[in-house]
Structure formats: C-alpha cells, structure tokens
Motif scaffolding. Sequence first.
Motif, PDB file in Angstrom:
ATOM      1  N   ALA A  17       7.166   8.824   4.583  1.00 20.66           N
ATOM      2  CA  ALA A  17       5.883   8.488   5.616  1.00 20.66           C
ATOM      3  C   ALA A  17       6.130   7.513   5.838  1.00 20.66           C
ATOM      4  N   GLY A  18       6.995   6.411   5.438  1.00 20.37           N
ATOM      5  CA  GLY A  18       7.256   5.517   5.885  1.00 20.37           C
ATOM      6  C   GLY A  18       7.692   4.250   4.220  1.00 20.37           C
ATOM      7  N   HIS A  19       8.144   2.754   5.387  1.00 17.72           N
ATOM      8  CA  HIS A  19       8.302   2.488   3.774  1.00 17.72           C
ATOM      9  C   HIS A  19       7.121   2.000   2.772  1.00 17.72           C
ATOM     10  N   PRO A  20       7.279   1.746   1.602  1.00 20.10           N
ATOM     11  CA  PRO A  20       6.701   0.968   1.012  1.00 20.10           C
ATOM     12  C   PRO A  20       5.010   0.089   1.566  1.00 20.10           C
ATOM     13  N   THR A  21       6.406  -0.651   1.393  1.00 20.17           N
ATOM     14  CA  THR A  21       5.679  -2.483   2.082  1.00 20.17           C
ATOM     15  C   THR A  21       4.461  -1.679   3.170  1.00 20.17           C
ATOM     16  N   ASN A  22       4.658  -0.686   4.150  1.00 22.93           N
ATOM     17  CA  ASN A  22       3.412  -0.357   5.028  1.00 22.93           C
ATOM     18  C   ASN A  22       1.735   0.159   4.135  1.00 22.93           C
ATOM     19  N   GLY A  23       1.733   0.346   2.639  1.00 19.82           N
ATOM     20  CA  GLY A  23       1.267  -0.200   1.976  1.00 19.82           C
ATOM     21  C   GLY A  23       0.194  -0.793   1.262  1.00 19.82           C
ATOM     22  N   LEU A  24       0.897  -2.101   1.997  1.00 17.54           N
ATOM     23  CA  LEU A  24       0.674  -3.137   1.438  1.00 17.54           C
ATOM     24  C   LEU A  24      -0.938  -3.740   2.761  1.00 17.54           C
ATOM     25  N   SER A  25      -1.547  -4.596   1.782  1.00 14.86           N
ATOM     26  CA  SER A  25      -2.941  -4.907   2.668  1.00 14.86           C
ATOM     27  C   SER A  25      -3.100  -6.480   2.326  1.00 14.86           C
ATOM     28  N   ASP A  26      -2.822  -6.950   3.475  1.00 17.93           N
ATOM     29  CA  ASP A  26      -2.476  -8.939   4.459  1.00 17.93           C
ATOM     30  C   ASP A  26      -3.931  -9.332   3.359  1.00 17.93           C
ATOM     31  N   THR A  27      -5.195  -8.234   2.839  1.00 17.08           N
ATOM     32  CA  THR A  27      -6.054  -9.145   2.365  1.00 17.08           C
ATOM     33  C   THR A  27      -5.645  -9.338   1.221  1.00 17.08           C
ATOM     34  N   VAL A  28      -4.899  -8.467   0.849  1.00 16.04           N
ATOM     35  CA  VAL A  28      -5.099  -8.309  -0.940  1.00 16.04           C
ATOM     36  C   VAL A  28      -3.731  -8.753  -1.662  1.00 16.04           C
ATOM     37  N   HIS A  29      -2.693  -8.908  -0.531  1.00 14.29           N
ATOM     38  CA  HIS A  29      -1.824  -9.335  -0.689  1.00 14.29           C
ATOM     39  C   HIS A  29      -1.096 -10.617  -1.605  1.00 14.29           C
ATOM     40  N   GLN A  30      -2.190 -10.841  -0.564  1.00 12.42           N
ATOM     41  CA  GLN A  30      -1.349 -12.457  -0.863  1.00 12.42           C
ATOM     42  C   GLN A  30      -1.657 -13.253  -2.021  1.00 12.42           C
ATOM     43  N   ARG A  31      -1.141 -14.314  -2.825  1.00  9.84           N
ATOM     44  CA  ARG A  31      -0.919 -14.102  -4.081  1.00  9.84           C
ATOM     45  C   ARG A  31      -2.333 -14.670  -4.723  1.00  9.84           C
ATOM     46  N   HIS A  32      -3.015 -15.596  -4.275  1.00 11.43           N
ATOM     47  CA  HIS A  32      -4.274 -16.036  -5.032  1.00 11.43           C
ATOM     48  C   HIS A  32      -5.317 -15.031  -4.778  1.00 11.43           C
ATOM     49  N   ARG A  33      -5.217 -14.180  -3.703  1.00 11.85           N
ATOM     50  CA  ARG A  33      -6.489 -13.456  -3.940  1.00 11.85           C
ATOM     51  C   ARG A  33      -6.443 -12.377  -4.084  1.00 11.85           C
ATOM     52  N   LEU A  34      -4.302 -11.611  -4.500  1.00  9.32           N
ATOM     53  CA  LEU A  34      -4.373 -10.358  -5.687  1.00  9.32           C
ATOM     54  C   LEU A  34      -4.133 -11.340  -7.018  1.00  9.32           C
ATOM     55  N   GLY A  35      -4.586 -12.783  -7.426  1.00 12.66           N
ATOM     56  CA  GLY A  35      -5.100 -13.011  -8.863  1.00 12.66           C
ATOM     57  C   GLY A  35      -6.331 -12.984  -8.929  1.00 12.66           C
ATOM     58  N   ILE A  36      -7.090 -13.262  -7.764  1.00 13.01           N
ATOM     59  CA  ILE A  36      -8.948 -13.581  -7.941  1.00 13.01           C
ATOM     60  C   ILE A  36      -9.536 -11.643  -8.547  1.00 13.01           C
ATOM     61  N   LEU A  37      -8.329 -10.938  -8.063  1.00  9.16           N
ATOM     62  CA  LEU A  37      -8.941  -9.307  -7.283  1.00  9.16           C
ATOM     63  C   LEU A  37      -8.740  -8.971  -8.824  1.00  9.16           C
ATOM     64  N   THR A  38      -7.336  -8.945  -9.311  1.00 11.06           N
ATOM     65  CA  THR A  38      -6.761  -8.976 -10.400  1.00 11.06           C
ATOM     66  C   THR A  38      -7.965  -9.365 -11.345  1.00 11.06           C
ATOM     67  N   ILE A  39      -7.746 -10.308 -11.798  1.00  7.75           N
ATOM     68  CA  ILE A  39      -8.745 -11.521 -12.633  1.00  7.75           C
ATOM     69  C   ILE A  39     -10.035 -11.208 -13.427  1.00  7.75           C
ATOM     70  N   ALA A  40     -11.135 -10.476 -12.084  1.00  8.80           N
ATOM     71  CA  ALA A  40     -12.024 -10.485 -11.546  1.00  8.80           C
ATOM     72  C   ALA A  40     -12.283  -8.236 -12.798  1.00  8.80           C
ATOM     73  N   ALA A  41     -11.270  -8.269 -11.773  1.00  4.73           N
ATOM     74  CA  ALA A  41     -10.655  -6.003 -12.300  1.00  4.73           C
ATOM     75  C   ALA A  41     -11.068  -6.317 -14.298  1.00  4.73           C
ATOM     76  N   GLU A  42     -10.596  -7.296 -14.526  1.00  5.91           N
ATOM     77  CA  GLU A  42     -10.381  -7.604 -16.489  1.00  5.91           C
ATOM     78  C   GLU A  42     -11.875  -7.800 -16.749  1.00  5.91           C
ATOM     79  N   ALA A  43     -12.727  -7.915 -16.150  1.00  5.14           N
ATOM     80  CA  ALA A  43     -13.722  -8.469 -16.339  1.00  5.14           C
ATOM     81  C   ALA A  43     -15.065  -8.003 -15.742  1.00  5.14           C
ATOM     82  N   GLU A  44     -16.005  -8.343 -16.471  1.00  2.42           N
ATOM     83  CA  GLU A  44     -17.928  -7.361 -15.748  1.00  2.42           C
ATOM     84  C   GLU A  44     -17.387  -8.745 -14.403  1.00  2.42           C
ATOM     85  N   ARG A  45     -17.638 -10.208 -14.737  1.00  4.26           N
ATOM     86  CA  ARG A  45     -17.818 -10.912 -13.440  1.00  4.26           C
ATOM     87  C   ARG A  45     -16.620 -12.422 -13.947  1.00  4.26           C
TER      88      ARG A  45
END
Length: 120
Positions: A17-45
């Motif tokens: 249907a398209g290249h896999p990079t089309n599924g990347l989110s500019d908001t989430v993909h930025q490395r620090h924001r991706l880090g924030i989300l992955t760390i937050a997903a590992e804990a309740e807060r």
Amino acid sequence: MSAENNRDAPGVDSRAAGHPTNGLSDTVHQRHRLGILTIAAEAERVEVAYLRDALELTPGNLSRHLAVLEEANLVQIEKGYHGRRPRTWIRITQQGQDALAAEINALQELLRRHQQLGGG
C-alpha cells in the motif's frame, strides 16, 4: 527511481500500500518524544526529573517536547508533591499507547522489508 518504476523491481511487492515510512508519525518519531513515550509506557507514571536525566535533556527542551505530546493527547501531565517537594509526573494516554504501537509497527515493517531485500 520513482515508486512506479520500483513496482516491477525484483523483490519489491507491487501490492504494498505504500512505503513503511508513510506510517511514521512526525509527532512520535522525533527521538526524544519517542524516548518519552517508551519510558512512560513502561510504568504507571514517570517523574519528569527521571526523563530529563535518562534522555539527557535540558529542562526547557524536555518541557517543549512534553507540551507537544500533551497537545496531541499522547501524555497527561500531573503536578503534585512528594513530601514537601513539588513534582511533575507524566502518564501515557490510551491514544499515546496506540500511537506508540503504530510507530513500533511501522519501524518493524521497515526493518522487515529492509532485511527481506538483503539490506541487513
């Protein structure tokens, strides 16, 4: 080479249907924001000071990334006290968990595709 020319290239699935990079989110993909989300997903807060140290960010830089994520409803910011000391925590929202899962899926598909073509 255009995507249309690539359609008949060996090893390229023309049904994709398209290249896999089309599924990347500019908001989430930025490395620090991706880090924030992955760390937050590992804990309740997670405490903001922990994020700042773990991701090696300045307070201002972290604050800006958190504002972007909060505006997108990907995290909730909570302020409170631990004893007499003010603290700030973040929690990943359901929308944030869904966005993180979609980002990881897009990255996995990109990796799978790259490996399938002999690139890794």
